[in-house]
Design a protein around this motif. Sequence first.
Motif, PDB file in Angstrom:
ATOM      1  N   PRO A  60      15.976 -15.117  51.522  1.00 40.59           N
ATOM      2  CA  PRO A  60      16.760 -14.276  50.907  1.00 40.59           C
ATOM      3  C   PRO A  60      17.974 -14.675  50.702  1.00 40.59           C
ATOM      4  CG  PRO A  60      15.804 -13.028  52.842  1.00 40.59           C
ATOM      5  CD  PRO A  60      15.466 -14.521  53.021  1.00 40.59           C
ATOM      6  N   ASP A  61      18.918 -15.639  51.486  1.00 42.08           N
ATOM      7  CA  ASP A  61      20.178 -16.118  50.981  1.00 42.08           C
ATOM      8  C   ASP A  61      19.858 -17.192  49.853  1.00 42.08           C
ATOM      9  OD1 ASP A  61      21.349 -14.467  52.966  1.00 42.08           O
ATOM     10  OD2 ASP A  61      21.507 -15.862  54.616  1.00 42.08           O
ATOM     11  N   ARG A  64      19.242 -15.781  46.732  1.00 44.50           N
ATOM     12  CA  ARG A  64      20.626 -14.865  46.124  1.00 44.50           C
ATOM     13  C   ARG A  64      21.489 -16.219  45.581  1.00 44.50           C
ATOM     14  NH1 ARG A  64      23.619 -13.752  50.968  1.00 44.50           N
ATOM     15  NH2 ARG A  64      24.078 -15.856  50.669  1.00 44.50           N
ATOM     16  N   ASP A  65      21.872 -17.185  46.451  1.00 45.63           N
ATOM     17  CA  ASP A  65      22.426 -18.125  45.929  1.00 45.63           C
ATOM     18  C   ASP A  65      21.990 -19.169  44.707  1.00 45.63           C
ATOM     19  OD1 ASP A  65      24.084 -17.353  48.012  1.00 45.63           O
ATOM     20  OD2 ASP A  65      23.924 -19.023  49.146  1.00 45.63           O
ATOM     21  N   SER A 134      29.423 -12.593  42.612  1.00 46.93           N
ATOM     22  CA  SER A 134      28.236 -12.256  41.434  1.00 46.93           C
ATOM     23  C   SER A 134      28.938 -11.366  40.427  1.00 46.93           C
ATOM     24  CB  SER A 134      27.159 -11.574  42.142  1.00 46.93           C
ATOM     25  OG  SER A 134      26.180 -11.178  41.164  1.00 46.93           O
ATOM     26  N   ARG A 137      25.978  -8.587  40.411  1.00 40.54           N
ATOM     27  CA  ARG A 137      26.217  -7.505  41.584  1.00 40.54           C
ATOM     28  C   ARG A 137      27.570  -7.900  42.295  1.00 40.54           C
ATOM     29  NH1 ARG A 137      20.519  -6.198  44.501  1.00 40.54           N
ATOM     30  NH2 ARG A 137      21.925  -4.891  45.037  1.00 40.54           N
ATOM     31  N   ARG A 140      28.262  -8.669  45.978  1.00 35.32           N
ATOM     32  CA  ARG A 140      27.579 -10.073  46.487  1.00 35.32           C
ATOM     33  C   ARG A 140      28.482 -11.152  46.378  1.00 35.32           C
ATOM     34  NH1 ARG A 140      21.155 -10.521  44.832  1.00 35.32           N
ATOM     35  NH2 ARG A 140      20.397  -8.551  46.232  1.00 35.32           N
ATOM     36  N   THR A 142      29.229 -15.459  47.913  1.00 36.20           N
ATOM     37  CA  THR A 142      28.644 -16.803  48.673  1.00 36.20           C
ATOM     38  C   THR A 142      29.900 -17.652  48.473  1.00 36.20           C
ATOM     39  OG1 THR A 142      27.063 -18.139  49.057  1.00 36.20           O
ATOM     40  CG2 THR A 142      27.418 -17.605  46.408  1.00 36.20           C
TER      41      THR A 142
END
Length: 276
Positions: A60-61, A64-65, A134, A137, A140, A142
């Motif tokens: 998942p990470d 997302r990244d 992001s 979104r 979010r 990172t």
Amino acid sequence: MSTSNSLMPPASRGTDLLDVFPRRRIHIYFGGTVDNTLTMFAMALVFGVLVLLSMGLSLPDIARDAAMKREGKSVVEENAEIDGACRRMKFIFVDCEAKITYRPDPAVDQLATVEQSYLFLGTSYETTVDVLRSTVRPERVTTTLGTAHIGNRIFTLLVLCAVLGALSCLCARMGWRSKQRVRLEGKKMELRPLIVTVRDIDRHNNVRFESTVDGVQVKSSNRLRVGDQPLYLPGTPGLALAVAVPDSPLLILIDHDLTVLAFTEQERAQIRAALA
């Protein structure tokens, strides 16, 4: 399973052994292993679960990244705070942890904390790390470290899962082989003798040996009982007696006292005479 007479040096000794070895169904007392079937299957399950956990926690990470790495999908978040560190492991791994404090909704004065970790192959990493938010979104976030090493992180995850998967398969194979050997105990079979070359005996009394069966080089291993040792041929260092199990790839190493099979006293005497 047939055996080649060329495996019986010297020739006269091999011929004598083939002649005197019992041509009857022999009761098998010991199949060449301790009963560690449940242990091996449990370890296979543990390694398999580790594969699933690694995938479940990392994918998942990474996804997302990877999405935020695309052009225009993220911007540097100037108002976020980041705290963390990286360390080298085993000279080839870099393990990084980051704690990001930020506002999930820039319009609301409410802070949240996100903790992230990265594992990748390499010897160097960035010393300056920015927080990315992001654009799709905004809740979010990172780090530039995570996006910069996205390909490396994917490769590292694949390597880790491949290693754990291989260990799981190996343990399952060892457990199945142990189960096969344990199931031999108590059965009566017509076994065929062969001479094997002992390659190694470890401190746990695991013996690795090999032979040629039907023209094919076969490698096998047995774990002897406490106090047992292989039945070596006198004057031929490294050569020992074993038997082939019919319709099976399993070989059973014969112990020096001839107790792994239900030999009669007369049969023991004949075998020892043939090996003398």
